[in-house]
Design a protein around this motif. Structure first.
Motif, PDB file in Angstrom:
ATOM      1  N   ILE A   4      19.122 -27.994 -19.851  1.00 44.22           N
ATOM      2  CA  ILE A   4      18.737 -26.976 -18.878  1.00 44.22           C
ATOM      3  C   ILE A   4      17.874 -27.565 -17.768  1.00 44.22           C
ATOM      4  N   THR A   5      17.200 -28.678 -18.062  1.00 42.62           N
ATOM      5  CA  THR A   5      16.359 -29.297 -17.030  1.00 42.62           C
ATOM      6  C   THR A   5      17.198 -29.951 -15.936  1.00 42.62           C
ATOM      7  N   SER A   6      18.408 -30.415 -16.274  1.00 38.59           N
ATOM      8  CA  SER A   6      19.269 -31.050 -15.275  1.00 38.59           C
ATOM      9  C   SER A   6      20.151 -30.045 -14.556  1.00 38.59           C
ATOM     10  N   ALA A   7      20.375 -28.885 -15.176  1.00 42.05           N
ATOM     11  CA  ALA A   7      21.206 -27.854 -14.537  1.00 42.05           C
ATOM     12  C   ALA A   7      20.630 -26.475 -14.839  1.00 42.05           C
ATOM     13  N   PRO A   8      19.394 -26.205 -14.399  1.00 39.58           N
ATOM     14  CA  PRO A   8      18.764 -24.928 -14.760  1.00 39.58           C
ATOM     15  C   PRO A   8      19.476 -23.715 -14.181  1.00 39.58           C
ATOM     16  N   LEU A  28      21.307 -20.803 -16.450  1.00 39.78           N
ATOM     17  CA  LEU A  28      20.823 -19.429 -16.381  1.00 39.78           C
ATOM     18  C   LEU A  28      21.927 -18.472 -15.939  1.00 39.78           C
ATOM     19  N   ILE A  29      22.780 -18.912 -15.029  1.00 43.34           N
ATOM     20  CA  ILE A  29      23.895 -18.062 -14.594  1.00 43.34           C
ATOM     21  C   ILE A  29      24.848 -17.812 -15.754  1.00 43.34           C
ATOM     22  N   SER A  32      28.637 -26.578 -20.610  1.00 45.73           N
ATOM     23  CA  SER A  32      29.173 -25.672 -21.622  1.00 45.73           C
ATOM     24  C   SER A  32      28.405 -25.812 -22.939  1.00 45.73           C
ATOM     25  N   ILE A  33      28.124 -27.040 -23.325  1.00 47.74           N
ATOM     26  CA  ILE A  33      27.387 -27.283 -24.572  1.00 47.74           C
ATOM     27  C   ILE A  33      25.975 -26.714 -24.477  1.00 47.74           C
ATOM     28  N   THR A  34      25.335 -26.893 -23.324  1.00 48.98           N
ATOM     29  CA  THR A  34      23.977 -26.369 -23.146  1.00 48.98           C
ATOM     30  C   THR A  34      23.972 -24.843 -23.231  1.00 48.98           C
ATOM     31  N   ILE A  35      24.918 -24.197 -22.549  1.00 50.74           N
ATOM     32  CA  ILE A  35      24.982 -22.728 -22.594  1.00 50.74           C
ATOM     33  C   ILE A  35      25.267 -22.258 -24.018  1.00 50.74           C
ATOM     34  N   SER A  36      26.181 -22.947 -24.718  1.00 52.83           N
ATOM     35  CA  SER A  36      26.506 -22.571 -26.098  1.00 52.83           C
ATOM     36  C   SER A  36      25.280 -22.669 -26.999  1.00 52.83           C
ATOM     37  N   ALA A  37      24.508 -23.751 -26.823  1.00 58.96           N
ATOM     38  CA  ALA A  37      23.322 -23.937 -27.660  1.00 58.96           C
ATOM     39  C   ALA A  37      22.314 -22.808 -27.441  1.00 58.96           C
ATOM     40  N   PRO A  44      29.205 -25.937  -8.163  1.00 55.84           N
ATOM     41  CA  PRO A  44      30.453 -26.687  -7.999  1.00 55.84           C
ATOM     42  C   PRO A  44      31.548 -26.153  -8.917  1.00 55.84           C
ATOM     43  N   GLU A  45      32.786 -26.494  -8.607  1.00 59.56           N
ATOM     44  CA  GLU A  45      33.935 -25.968  -9.339  1.00 59.56           C
ATOM     45  C   GLU A  45      33.860 -26.261 -10.839  1.00 59.56           C
ATOM     46  N   ARG A  46      33.450 -27.466 -11.206  1.00 57.35           N
ATOM     47  CA  ARG A  46      33.384 -27.809 -12.634  1.00 57.35           C
ATOM     48  C   ARG A  46      32.407 -26.897 -13.373  1.00 57.35           C
ATOM     49  N   ASP A  47      31.293 -26.559 -12.745  1.00 54.78           N
ATOM     50  CA  ASP A  47      30.321 -25.663 -13.365  1.00 54.78           C
ATOM     51  C   ASP A  47      30.879 -24.239 -13.464  1.00 54.78           C
ATOM     52  N   CYS A  48      31.606 -23.807 -12.431  1.00 55.16           N
ATOM     53  CA  CYS A  48      32.189 -22.461 -12.451  1.00 55.16           C
ATOM     54  C   CYS A  48      33.203 -22.319 -13.582  1.00 55.16           C
ATOM     55  N   ARG A  49      33.966 -23.364 -13.830  1.00 56.45           N
ATOM     56  CA  ARG A  49      34.924 -23.321 -14.932  1.00 56.45           C
ATOM     57  C   ARG A  49      34.188 -23.196 -16.273  1.00 56.45           C
ATOM     58  N   ALA A  50      33.079 -23.902 -16.402  1.00 52.96           N
ATOM     59  CA  ALA A  50      32.305 -23.826 -17.642  1.00 52.96           C
ATOM     60  C   ALA A  50      31.720 -22.434 -17.844  1.00 52.96           C
ATOM     61  N   THR A  51      31.118 -21.858 -16.798  1.00 52.48           N
ATOM     62  CA  THR A  51      30.518 -20.524 -16.938  1.00 52.48           C
ATOM     63  C   THR A  51      31.590 -19.469 -17.185  1.00 52.48           C
ATOM     64  N   SER A  52      32.764 -19.632 -16.588  1.00 55.25           N
ATOM     65  CA  SER A  52      33.853 -18.685 -16.823  1.00 55.25           C
ATOM     66  C   SER A  52      34.246 -18.660 -18.291  1.00 55.25           C
ATOM     67  N   ILE A  53      34.470 -19.830 -18.867  1.00 51.31           N
ATOM     68  CA  ILE A  53      34.905 -19.900 -20.261  1.00 51.31           C
ATOM     69  C   ILE A  53      33.791 -19.468 -21.203  1.00 51.31           C
ATOM     70  N   GLU A  54      32.552 -19.821 -20.901  1.00 53.77           N
ATOM     71  CA  GLU A  54      31.446 -19.432 -21.781  1.00 53.77           C
ATOM     72  C   GLU A  54      31.263 -17.919 -21.814  1.00 53.77           C
TER      73      GLU A  54
END
Length: 309
Positions: free
Chosen positions: A42-46, A50-51, A107-112, A238-248
């Motif tokens: 979360i420190t590298s992508a807070p 959070l989103i 994705s792993i950070t959000i899952s945790a 960025p797109e890669r992050d949006c894909r992760a938040t969508s699936i999560e």
């Protein structure tokens, strides 16, 4: 109440105990691959983390409640939608994100965080959003649901196995690396076989009523994937992050929801069928979306400008 609200799926106390144990083993296997560093992500992508958590713990339950108010399905179906939306992310979300060329670390950070956050947010969202719909509020009162009891069950079913799995991964990392994949696969196969067996024992109820949940599950899952993606886009991720938040946001641990249905709602038909059908449907849509994205690599991040001489 409608007919489906009165249906109770057949599930013996022994079967319920076995289901609880199997789910605990599944979560233990998942936690073997969880590390403390997953939380420090979360420190590298807070903002992205959070989103993702906002979408999972606030927006998706709100979507489930809104669909229940708008479409007015049977009360047990509406409450089942809220319950699934209140569950943590699905066990396959990290794999799907990786396959979709999304940000797997995010994705792993959000899952945790969603796994630990569900200790509080699952009972809170179930009680809060369920009470805002008069029809589902009646069901909550009818079963005398105690959020504290739900917290206790979640700690036992999710918190303790997750803590034990992370402990083994920390103290015995070599063993955890060797064991986590086969253990996770085996436990998921056993869990899937158990759920299929439970559905087979209640096949007439499932076939008779599943048509009533197909539409609402389709809408809620689709909206969850869209909410997760576009909340990231609107925030400038960025797109890669949006894909992760969508699936999560769109992939939920419906097996955990199914356990809560049998533990606290006596196998109430509408809730159980929503959770069971979600478990099938979200795998199909998640893999279809991941496959579509895999054929469309995300654009590379723009390089940072060189410092002025």
């Amino acid at each position: 109440m409608t007919e489906i609200d009165l249906v109770r799926l057949n599930f013996s106390p022994e079967s319920l105990t076995a289901l609880n144990v199997i789910l605990a083993l599944v979560l233990f296997g998942v936690a073997l691959d969880m590390k403390v560093s997953d939380f420090t992500g979360i420190t590298s992508a807070p903002r992205a983390t959070l989103i993702g958590l906002l979408g999972q713990f606030l927006l998706l339950p709100a979507v489930a409640w809104g669909l229940g108010m708008l479409l007015k399905p049977a009360p047990s179906i509406a409450l089942g939608m809220i319950l699934v939306a209140a569950c943590p992310g699905g066990n396959l979300s990290n794999f799907m994100t990786h396959f979709a060329r999304g940000n797997t670390a995010l994705s792993i950070t959000i899952s945790a965080f969603s796994t630990l956050g569900s200790l509080f947010f699952t009972p809170f969202n179930l009680a809060f959003w369920g009470s805002l719909n008069p029809a589902t509020n009646q069901l909550l009162h009818a079963v005398a649901l105690s959020p504290l009891e739900v917290v206790g069950a979640i700690v036992f079913l999710l918190g303790i196995p997750a803590a034990l799995g992370m402990g083994v991964a920390y103290w015995f990392p070599a063993f955890a690396r060797r064991a986590h994949k086969p253990f996770k696969v085996l436990s998921l196969v056993v869990f899937g076989a158990f759920v299929i067996g439970a559905l087979a024992a209640n096949w007439q109820h499932f076939i008779h009523h599943v048509g009533r949940v197909v539409g609402v599950v389709f809408l809620m899952n689709g909206l969850g994937l869209l909410v997760g993606y576009w909340s990231g886009r609107l925030a400038g991720l960025p797109e890669r992050d949006c894909r992760a938040t969508s699936i999560e946001v769109g992939i939920q641990n419906s097996g955990f929801g199914l356990v809560l249905v049998f533990n606290f709602f006596d196998g109430m038909g509408g809730m159980a069928i929503v959770a069971a059908w979600w478990g099938i449907w979200h795998i199909l849509t998640g893999m279809a979306l991941a496959s579509w994205w895999r054929r469309r690599p995300p654009p590379l991040a723009a390089p940072e400008p060189a410092p002025a001489p």
